[in-house]
Design a protein around this motif. Structure first.
Motif, PDB file in Angstrom:
ATOM      1  N   SER A 115      40.668  51.828  39.875  1.00 53.12           N
ATOM      2  CA  SER A 115      39.986  52.298  39.468  1.00 53.12           C
ATOM      3  C   SER A 115      40.535  52.458  37.837  1.00 53.12           C
ATOM      4  O   SER A 115      39.968  52.214  36.991  1.00 53.12           O
ATOM      5  CB  SER A 115      39.218  53.867  39.658  1.00 53.12           C
ATOM      6  N   LEU A 116      41.945  52.716  38.005  1.00 51.53           N
ATOM      7  CA  LEU A 116      42.432  52.753  36.600  1.00 51.53           C
ATOM      8  C   LEU A 116      42.822  51.423  35.819  1.00 51.53           C
ATOM      9  O   LEU A 116      41.911  51.092  34.587  1.00 51.53           O
ATOM     10  CB  LEU A 116      43.782  52.945  36.589  1.00 51.53           C
ATOM     11  N   LEU A 117      42.573  50.373  36.300  1.00 56.43           N
ATOM     12  CA  LEU A 117      42.715  49.044  35.983  1.00 56.43           C
ATOM     13  C   LEU A 117      41.369  48.418  35.217  1.00 56.43           C
ATOM     14  O   LEU A 117      40.914  47.533  34.797  1.00 56.43           O
ATOM     15  CB  LEU A 117      43.333  48.281  36.982  1.00 56.43           C
ATOM     16  N   GLU A 118      40.303  48.510  36.025  1.00 55.77           N
ATOM     17  CA  GLU A 118      39.184  48.809  36.103  1.00 55.77           C
ATOM     18  C   GLU A 118      38.518  48.908  34.818  1.00 55.77           C
ATOM     19  O   GLU A 118      38.151  48.328  33.734  1.00 55.77           O
ATOM     20  CB  GLU A 118      37.789  49.114  37.175  1.00 55.77           C
ATOM     21  N   SER A 119      39.073  50.330  34.374  1.00 53.25           N
ATOM     22  CA  SER A 119      38.490  51.088  33.667  1.00 53.25           C
ATOM     23  C   SER A 119      39.195  50.135  32.639  1.00 53.25           C
ATOM     24  O   SER A 119      38.397  50.860  31.004  1.00 53.25           O
ATOM     25  CB  SER A 119      38.577  52.596  33.515  1.00 53.25           C
ATOM     26  N   ASN A 120      40.192  50.532  32.512  1.00 48.22           N
ATOM     27  CA  ASN A 120      40.745  49.820  31.326  1.00 48.22           C
ATOM     28  C   ASN A 120      41.498  48.604  30.800  1.00 48.22           C
ATOM     29  O   ASN A 120      42.007  48.114  29.797  1.00 48.22           O
ATOM     30  CB  ASN A 120      43.013  50.339  31.270  1.00 48.22           C
ATOM     31  N   SER A 121      40.201  47.555  31.387  1.00 41.98           N
ATOM     32  CA  SER A 121      40.270  45.911  31.427  1.00 41.98           C
ATOM     33  C   SER A 121      40.006  45.681  29.840  1.00 41.98           C
ATOM     34  O   SER A 121      38.534  46.992  29.427  1.00 41.98           O
ATOM     35  CB  SER A 121      40.066  45.464  32.465  1.00 41.98           C
ATOM     36  N   MET A 122      40.117  44.512  29.569  1.00 45.68           N
ATOM     37  CA  MET A 122      39.633  44.390  28.054  1.00 45.68           C
ATOM     38  C   MET A 122      38.723  43.533  28.316  1.00 45.68           C
ATOM     39  O   MET A 122      38.517  43.058  29.667  1.00 45.68           O
ATOM     40  CB  MET A 122      40.726  43.756  27.391  1.00 45.68           C
ATOM     41  N   PRO A 123      37.551  43.984  27.489  1.00 46.32           N
ATOM     42  CA  PRO A 123      36.377  42.469  28.002  1.00 46.32           C
ATOM     43  C   PRO A 123      36.476  41.785  28.361  1.00 46.32           C
ATOM     44  O   PRO A 123      37.930  41.101  27.590  1.00 46.32           O
ATOM     45  CB  PRO A 123      35.533  42.677  26.071  1.00 46.32           C
ATOM     46  N   GLY A 124      36.276  40.808  28.977  1.00 48.86           N
ATOM     47  CA  GLY A 124      36.258  39.486  29.581  1.00 48.86           C
ATOM     48  C   GLY A 124      37.809  39.629  30.474  1.00 48.86           C
ATOM     49  O   GLY A 124      37.714  38.596  31.148  1.00 48.86           O
ATOM     50  N   GLU A 125      37.935  40.273  30.847  1.00 53.76           N
ATOM     51  CA  GLU A 125      39.515  40.219  32.099  1.00 53.76           C
ATOM     52  C   GLU A 125      38.695  41.519  33.258  1.00 53.76           C
ATOM     53  O   GLU A 125      39.635  41.218  33.543  1.00 53.76           O
ATOM     54  CB  GLU A 125      40.666  41.188  31.346  1.00 53.76           C
TER      55      GLU A 125
END
Ligand code: IMP
Length: 425
Positions: A115-125
């Protein structure tokens, strides 16, 4: 004496569960071989809808044994909840399901990190994961720091492994992600209720499955997700973290490949995708909205609206190739009854040149070549005889069959078990 395989030919949600349900009636054992609670399989029997996430849908048949293969990542809480809810529906799930001792266990911090990685991903990532901790658990498997179902059977082994895992993981959680550390005691306590209920279900499944095959039993291997989401053959990095294709069925179950007979690829008569990533035949207009509404194209696991588009021949040819597909099952053809014209993506151009394969990188840059077929504009819902389909609908199916190079033997014209056409099997 043989094993058949059901594999998604697109980006998941192709209607595999209905086909699995249909094929399961002649099957002794059904094996789920990869993925986890990220999958959502819907089956309709006598108008009643059942949604499965981890347990193979074959559990509905009284004499079918269900196996969660070693290639699956198993969330213990989720598993127990699903078993209890199926038990409440009257299915004897606790007495007819085995869990491979090689299955990796999803621990609470896997979901937290996902969840953390998804929420903090940059647009496009952003991958658009289901946030069920799937990729993080598979990463631990590959890092050789995972906990397996077999480890839960011996308290000393479990305690030692869990202590080591928690110690290592806390460094990552606190130093890398700035999260609170987890405690060994919390996780151990949570696992205890799972162990109590599931202990007798955990067995050496490669041994069990191959012995049963030797005795003449018939096995159905059930994939989750689809070829476009396979970590090797899908649209990386916008994929799930396992091999949903035929190779994954072998490594995720331990069945000798010699037993494999039919490989059924499942595809909708159009295309959908949830989550991020390239989708060459995607539509952004009223036609897509119509497909979404009529086809109820909302994720069974997350409820997210699915992206919709036309059938993509090149994508299915890729699936035929990498899966050794022996036939294709076409689902949801009834949804196309509402279109005057039905374009089909029949090829790709990349950098001005025609290519006849799915590019490993650069799929987002292909130009799709379309051919337009006439619609049939007649309600075909529930038809179960090929000859009763309107001519233009038969033409559509035969057009696809010729282009993809394998027979289309099963066609689904509605959600119920009976809404199925069987052809030349
Ligand atoms: P994950 O499997 O949760 O890591 O998500 C990775 C990608 O696979 C995302 O694009 C999800 O939307 C997609 N995905 C995972 N499971 C399914 C499924 O059962 N059907 C369709 N897409 C899925």
């Amino acid at each position: 004496m043989s094993a058949d395989l059901v594999v998604g030919a697109q980006w998941g949600d192709e209607g595999k569960a209905k086909v699995i349900d249909y094929l399961s009636k002649d099957i002794d054992i059904i094996v789920r071989y990869q993925g986890g609670a990220n999958a959502g399989h819907t089956v309709v029997v006598d108008g009643k809808k059942y949604v499965f996430h981890l347990i193979p849908s074959g559990v509905i048949y009284p004499n079918t044994i269900c196996v969660i293969g070693n290639g699956v990542v198993l969330d213990p809480d989720f598993f127990l909840k699903e078993c209890v809810s199926l038990q409440n529906e009257g299915f004897d799930v606790f007495n007819k399901t085995y869990i491979s001792d090689g299955c990796h266990i999803i621990l609470p911090f896997h979901q937290t990190i996902d969840s953390l990685l998804e929420s903090n991903s940059m647009p496009g990532e952003k991958i658009g994961t289901t946030k069920r901790g799937i990729g993080i658990c598979y990463a631990d498997k590959m890092m050789r720091t995972g906990l397996r179902a077999g480890d839960l059977l011996d308290d000393t082994i479990l305690k030692n492994k869990l202590k080591m895992i928690v110690q290592k993981k806390n460094l990552t959680l606190t130093k890398l992600y700035g999260l609170q550390p987890v405690t060994y005691e919390d996780i151990y306590e949570k696992l205890k209720s799972f162990i109590e209920r599931a202990r007798k279900m955990i067995i050496n499944t490669p041994y069990y499955l191959n012995e049963e095959l030797k005795k003449g039993k018939r096995i159905l291997l059930e994939g989750a997700q689809g070829t476009g989401l396979d970590v090797d053959f899908g649209t990386y990095p916008f994929v799930t973290s396992s091999n949903s294709t035929t190779g994954g069925a072998i490594t995720g179950s331990g069945i000798s490949f010699h037993y494999l007979k039919h490989v059924y690829g499942i595809s909708k008569a159009y295309t959908t995708r949830v989550g991020e990533g390239p989708f060459p035949t995607e539509l952004f207009d009223d036609d897509a909205e119509k497909m979404r509404e009529l086809g109820h194209e909302f994720g069974a696991t997350t409820g997210r609206p699915r992206r919709c588009g036309w059938f993509d021949v090149e994508m299915i040819k890729h699936s035929v190739r990498v899966n050794g597909m022996t036939s294709l099952v076409l689902t949801k053809i009834d949804i196309l009854s509402n279109y005057d014209k039905i374009p089909v993506g029949v090829g790709y151009e990349l950098n001005g040149k025609k290519i006849d394969f799915l590019p490993t990188s650069g799929l987002e840059n292909v130009k799709v070549i379309y051919e337009e077929l006439p619609g049939w504009n007649t309600n075909i819902s529930g038809i179960s005889n090929f000859n009763n389909l309107p001519g233009k609908c038969k033409d559509y199916i035969e057009f696809l069959e010729k282009r993809i190079g394998v027979p289309i033997n099963i066609i689904s014209t509605g959600p119920d078990r009976t809404h199925t056409i069987i052809r030349n099997i």
